[in-house]
Design an enzyme around this catalytic site. Structure first.
Site, short mmCIF file in Angstrom:
data_model
loop_
_atom_site.label_atom_id
_atom_site.label_comp_id
_atom_site.label_asym_id
_atom_site.label_seq_id
_atom_site.Cartn_x
_atom_site.Cartn_y
_atom_site.Cartn_z
N ASP A 8 33.14 55.62 41.24
CA ASP A 8 33.63 55.98 42.57
C ASP A 8 33.79 57.50 42.60
OD1 ASP A 8 36.00 56.50 41.23
OD2 ASP A 8 37.24 55.16 42.44
N HIS A 9 34.43 58.01 43.65
CA HIS A 9 34.60 59.45 43.78
C HIS A 9 35.41 60.04 42.63
CE1 HIS A 9 37.83 57.28 45.71
NE2 HIS A 9 38.62 58.31 45.53
N CYS A 65 36.04 54.82 37.19
CA CYS A 65 36.87 55.14 38.36
C CYS A 65 38.03 55.99 37.85
CB CYS A 65 37.32 53.88 39.11
SG CYS A 65 38.40 52.77 38.19
N GLY A 66 39.09 56.13 38.62
CA GLY A 66 40.19 56.99 38.20
C GLY A 66 40.85 56.48 36.93
N GLY A 68 39.76 53.33 35.44
CA GLY A 68 38.88 52.37 34.76
C GLY A 68 39.31 50.93 35.00
N ILE A 69 40.46 50.77 35.65
CA ILE A 69 41.01 49.42 35.83
C ILE A 69 40.32 48.69 36.99
CG2 ILE A 69 43.09 48.10 36.41
CD1 ILE A 69 44.71 50.39 35.05
N HIS A 98 33.38 42.83 18.39
CA HIS A 98 34.11 41.56 18.49
C HIS A 98 33.88 40.84 19.82
CE1 HIS A 98 37.37 42.90 15.35
NE2 HIS A 98 36.14 43.06 14.91
C1 RB5 Z 1 40.88 55.99 43.63
O1 RB5 Z 1 41.88 56.84 44.12
C2 RB5 Z 1 41.44 55.11 42.50
O2 RB5 Z 1 42.32 54.18 43.03
C3 RB5 Z 1 40.32 54.46 41.75
O3 RB5 Z 1 39.48 55.43 41.25
C4 RB5 Z 1 40.71 53.60 40.55
O4 RB5 Z 1 41.60 54.27 39.73
C5 RB5 Z 1 41.07 52.23 40.82
O5 RB5 Z 1 41.31 51.42 39.90
#
Ligand code: RB5
Length: 150
Positions: A8-9, A65-66, A68-69, A98
């Protein structure tokens, strides 16, 4: 090996950094986006890359993403995808050896670029150990929901 990439961004700049590394190592990849830091919704990007791995078009995926979750949660909705969020090389090694993880997720706001590259290197170069771990992966397959993801 062909790698599916997406972010993502929040993960965009780290994705670009990882692309340079993959190019240097002559590892083929496809970038499913995003293409700049304009805010986007991470599930859309994570789905594209994870779906390509699920279909077998790419052997492995790296999705950022920010934290990774969000991308890990999204990717793991797809049957056959084993996405692992790794913040260190020990986890990356275990995720492959594993868990036979086929997707690595990274948190661009959690780890620095150099740590990310070390994690990518270990993830792409560690083989699944099989043996007792194979039995456990089979159990994950058994417990997977049977719906299709199209
Ligand atoms: C974006 O602001 C953020 O929520 C996203 O990158 C991510 O961390 C979500 O899990």
């Amino acid at each position: 090996m062909k790698v599916a990439l997406a972010s993502d961004h929040a993960g965009f700049l780290l994705k670009e950094y990882i692309k340079k590394y993959l190019t240097e190592k002559e590892i083929m990849y496809h970038d499913f986006g995003t293409c700049d830091e304009t805010p986007v919704d991470y599930p859309d990007l994570a789905y594209k890359a994870a779906r390509s791995v699920q279909k077998g078009d790419y052997e492995k995926g790296i999705i950022i993403c920010g934290t990774g979750i969000g991308v890990a949660i999204t990717a793991n909705k797809l049957k056959g995808i084993r996405a692992a969020l790794c913040c260190d090389t020990f986890s990356a090694r275990c995720a492959r050896a594993h868990n036979d993880a086929n997707i690595l997720t990274l948190g661009a706001r959690v780890i620095d670029r150099d740590t990310a590259l070390e994690i990518v290197d270990v993830f792409l170069n560690t083989a699944f150990e099989g043996g007792r771990h194979h039995r456990r992966i089979e159990k994950i397959r058994k417990y997977e929901c049977k719906v299709t993801n199209d």
